[in-house]
Design an enzyme around this catalytic site. Sequence first.
Site, PDB file in Angstrom:
ATOM      1  N   ALA A  76       0.844  -1.194   0.000  1.00 49.91           N
ATOM      2  CA  ALA A  76       0.000   0.000   0.000  1.00 49.91           C
ATOM      3  C   ALA A  76       0.875   1.238   0.000  1.00 49.91           C
ATOM      4  CB  ALA A  76      -0.911  -0.003   1.226  1.00 49.91           C
ATOM      5  N   GLU A  92       3.491   1.089  -6.115  1.00 45.20           N
ATOM      6  CA  GLU A  92       3.684   0.559  -4.763  1.00 45.20           C
ATOM      7  C   GLU A  92       3.940  -0.947  -4.784  1.00 45.20           C
ATOM      8  OE1 GLU A  92       4.167   2.040  -1.922  1.00 45.20           O
ATOM      9  OE2 GLU A  92       3.763   4.070  -2.620  1.00 45.20           O
ATOM     10  N   GLU A  96       7.481  -2.137  -3.248  1.00 48.72           N
ATOM     11  CA  GLU A  96       7.475  -2.884  -1.990  1.00 48.72           C
ATOM     12  C   GLU A  96       7.753  -4.369  -2.158  1.00 48.72           C
ATOM     13  OE1 GLU A  96       4.057  -2.101   0.460  1.00 48.72           O
ATOM     14  OE2 GLU A  96       4.464   0.051   0.500  1.00 48.72           O
ATOM     15  N   GLY A 115     -14.999  10.152  10.483  1.00 46.34           N
ATOM     16  CA  GLY A 115     -15.344  11.032  11.590  1.00 46.34           C
ATOM     17  C   GLY A 115     -14.355  12.168  11.775  1.00 46.34           C
ATOM     18  N   GLU A 119      -9.171  10.664   4.301  1.00 47.02           N
ATOM     19  CA  GLU A 119      -8.366   9.674   3.585  1.00 47.02           C
ATOM     20  C   GLU A 119      -9.262   8.621   2.941  1.00 47.02           C
ATOM     21  OE1 GLU A 119      -4.752   6.455   4.182  1.00 47.02           O
ATOM     22  OE2 GLU A 119      -5.971   6.994   5.905  1.00 47.02           O
ATOM     23  N   GLU A 140      13.318   5.879   1.125  1.00 48.90           N
ATOM     24  CA  GLU A 140      14.501   5.757   1.985  1.00 48.90           C
ATOM     25  C   GLU A 140      14.163   5.466   3.443  1.00 48.90           C
ATOM     26  OE1 GLU A 140      15.472  10.416   3.039  1.00 48.90           O
ATOM     27  OE2 GLU A 140      16.514   9.489   1.350  1.00 48.90           O
TER      28      GLU A 140
END
Length: 185
Positions: A76, A92, A96, A115, A119, A140
């Site tokens: 993610a 990603e 990763e 709430g 995001e 990094e």
Amino acid sequence: MKSLEEKTIAKEQIFSGKVIDLYVEDVELPNGKASKREIVKHPGAVAVLAVTDEGKIIMVKQFRKPLERTIVEIPAGKLEKGEEPEYTALRELEEETGYTAKKLTKITAFYTSPGFADEIVHVFLAEELSVLEEKRELDEDEFVEVMEVTLEDALKLVESREVYDAKTAYAIQYLQLKEALQAQK
């Protein structure tokens, strides 16, 4: 039907960071009373449920400072300015895990904590994976251990709370449901 909207009266940015911005808003509630809202602004993120041709899920193990522990997650990352979620998902996955995907399908998108934060996480299913000849560099400040697990083992990771985040638990349950529905056909 009565409106549930809150009207913003004043807005102050109290923090601007690398990942988030924080605002305090004075609002007028639907009943006319005043209140304050602390709001986290986030550029959004992606999560990638990467499944090999053998049915293994590609996961990453990493330390998460806010939790003060290591957890297992699906790959993610944060959307960069101007990036489309599909591009970010492939980036990603490659950074990763060292894998890339020929097939990328959007599963869903959801707000993580509406709430107090805006995001949104876009979740993708990555299939027809292949290992990159040259792995892309991690950020990094990012350190991960790549894992390949069966769906059964992924469910055990959820049960043992090694998987402890909503996006990963959702993705694993999505795959479990998808496989169950395919088995019924």
